[in-house]
Design an enzyme around this catalytic site. Structure first.
Site, short mmCIF file in Angstrom:
data_model
loop_
_atom_site.label_atom_id
_atom_site.label_comp_id
_atom_site.label_asym_id
_atom_site.label_seq_id
_atom_site.Cartn_x
_atom_site.Cartn_y
_atom_site.Cartn_z
N HIS A 49 -23.41 49.99 6.67
CA HIS A 49 -23.55 51.13 7.60
C HIS A 49 -23.94 52.32 7.06
CE1 HIS A 49 -20.40 49.22 10.76
NE2 HIS A 49 -21.52 48.34 10.45
N GLU A 51 -23.09 55.48 7.21
CA GLU A 51 -22.23 56.34 6.09
C GLU A 51 -22.33 55.86 4.90
OE1 GLU A 51 -20.36 56.11 10.47
OE2 GLU A 51 -21.55 54.92 9.09
N SER A 167 -52.53 35.63 41.61
CA SER A 167 -52.00 36.65 40.97
C SER A 167 -52.74 36.84 39.71
CB SER A 167 -50.54 37.03 40.68
OG SER A 167 -50.28 35.66 40.14
N ARG A 206 -47.88 35.61 22.77
CA ARG A 206 -49.03 34.76 21.81
C ARG A 206 -49.37 36.20 20.78
NH1 ARG A 206 -51.14 33.96 27.63
NH2 ARG A 206 -49.88 32.23 28.34
N GLU A 291 -39.88 38.27 34.26
CA GLU A 291 -41.18 38.20 34.86
C GLU A 291 -41.06 37.40 36.21
OE1 GLU A 291 -43.89 36.70 31.87
OE2 GLU A 291 -43.56 38.01 30.41
N GLY A 293 -40.94 37.13 40.54
CA GLY A 293 -41.76 37.30 41.87
C GLY A 293 -40.72 38.37 42.79
N LEU A 296 -36.78 37.12 43.37
CA LEU A 296 -35.68 37.08 42.10
C LEU A 296 -35.70 38.50 41.79
CD1 LEU A 296 -33.91 35.90 40.13
CD2 LEU A 296 -35.88 35.40 38.77
#
Length: 367
Positions: A49, A51, A167, A206, A291, A293, A296
């Protein structure tokens, strides 16, 4: 002494820890008077950590010195021993702490242990900035689910597709490249089965990387085609979130494709999304890029399951009363009840604009 200056230095150190999640990003500085004599940060999950890294960099005795640390030092045994024990043993006289750790395993216990050892403690410095760098960790601890980002490409008039539901492509190549960077910045990508049926996406990032996000499909009726690009792309495990009690023979075909099922109960004839995200966390997935529509996306926002929103706005107008917008569903009747956003950052990408928001009612960035 005003310790805000040194806390900002410690925050800059903490931000270097890009491979620590699900641990928090933490930076630490050791002061001899007003001189920085050592510094450290949590570099990698499972490693020392902040510290401890600062003590390793110290070339003198720590006796009587001051430590400035962004987050309350841990007081429990995890992958490493408790940091408070090291602070006490080294003889640090004063500890300046940015914010308390909300983890129930720590949550004030580290501070109390330092005080019990006679160490002077001050807490509460630059908490807004500290929440920003540790929002994933805070969501994990406080909400017990992954942090979620809803990503949308939209025209200036708010349409995410045309009246014919075309789209491709609303946003420009620069925005699409940024989208793939967002994918790599999350442990999973989520879409609905409707998106799979319409677009047949591979859901791959990608870009060259040694890690690839999981692919999560919300599919109550189990209609994901077995010949989808999802399965043809060898990278990224496919997880299907669906209802309980599907026919075993139907499920077997997906299992043979390498898919994994998360089964959740129904809530008003729809999948219980709160349970779904709890089970996603059980899979050790801590961040999800959605991602979606407009259906959702609206459902997730209504259930307070979206922490951040990234919108790529293209300089286009397509109109259409029936063209889908960013948020569908029944809508909100009164402006006073609107979902309120806080702008985190913006970026110009060619002629597109990327706007990155936190949802005020949901995000751990809010007070």
């Amino acid at each position: 002494m005003d310790y805000h200056y040194y806390m900002r230095q410690a925050i800059s150190l903490a931000e270097k820890g890009t491979n620590v999640f699900p641990n928090p990003k933490v930076g630490a500085i050791i002061l001899d008077g007003d001189t920085v004599v050592a510094e450290g940060y949590h570099q990698v999950y499972g490693g020392p950590h902040a510290e401890i890294e600062a003590f390793k960099a110290l070339n003198q005795s720590a006796e009587g010195l001051t430590m400035v640390v962004t987050l309350e030092p841990c007081s429990h045994h995890g992958k490493t021993p408790p940091c408070v024990d090291a602070i006490i043993e080294k003889g640090i006289q004063k500890v300046i702490i940015g914010m308390e750790d909300p983890n129930p395993l720590v949550a004030g216990k580290g501070i109390q242990k330092l005080k019990d050892a006679g160490i002077e403690v001050e807490i509460g410095f630059l908490e807004k900035e500290l929440k920003e760098i540790n929002q994933h960790y805070l969501t994990l601890i406080q909400k017990k689910r992954p942090i979620t980002t809803l990503k949308v490409a939209s025209t200036v008039d708010g349409k995410i597709a045309s009246v014919s539901h075309d789209s491709k492509w609303i946003s420009n190549p620069s925005s699409r490249l940024k989208s793939h960077e967002l994918r790599l910045g999350h442990e999973a990508i989520m879409v609905s089965v409707n998106t799979v049926l319409k677009d047949d996406p591979a859901l791959s990032a990608r870009l060259e990387s040694t890690t690839h996000p999981f692919k999560i499909i919300i599919d109550q009726p189990l209609k994901t085609p077995l010949d989808s690009q999802l399965f043809k792309d060898a990278v990224g495990k496919v997880i299907i979130i669906t209802r309980e009690h599907h026919d075993l023979e139907i499920k077997k075909a997906y299992l043979e494709k390498g898919a994994h099922f998360i089964e959740v109960p129904l809530k008003e004839n729809h999948l219980d999304l709160n349970v779904a995200f709890e089970k996603i966390l059980d899979e050790k997935i801590h961040s999800v890029l959605i991602e979606a529509g407009h259906h959702l996306g609206a459902s997730l926002i209504e259930e307070n399951l979206i922490d951040e929103l990234v919108v790529f706005i293209a300089p286009k107008l397509i109109g259409g009363d029936s063209a889908p917008t960013l948020m569908g569903g029944k809508g909100i009747a009164l402006i006073d009840d609107a979902v309120k956003l806080t702008l985190l950052k913006h970026e110009v990408l060619g002629e597109d604009i990327m706007l990155h928001y936190a949802l005020k009612e949901t995000s751990c960035l809010q007070d």
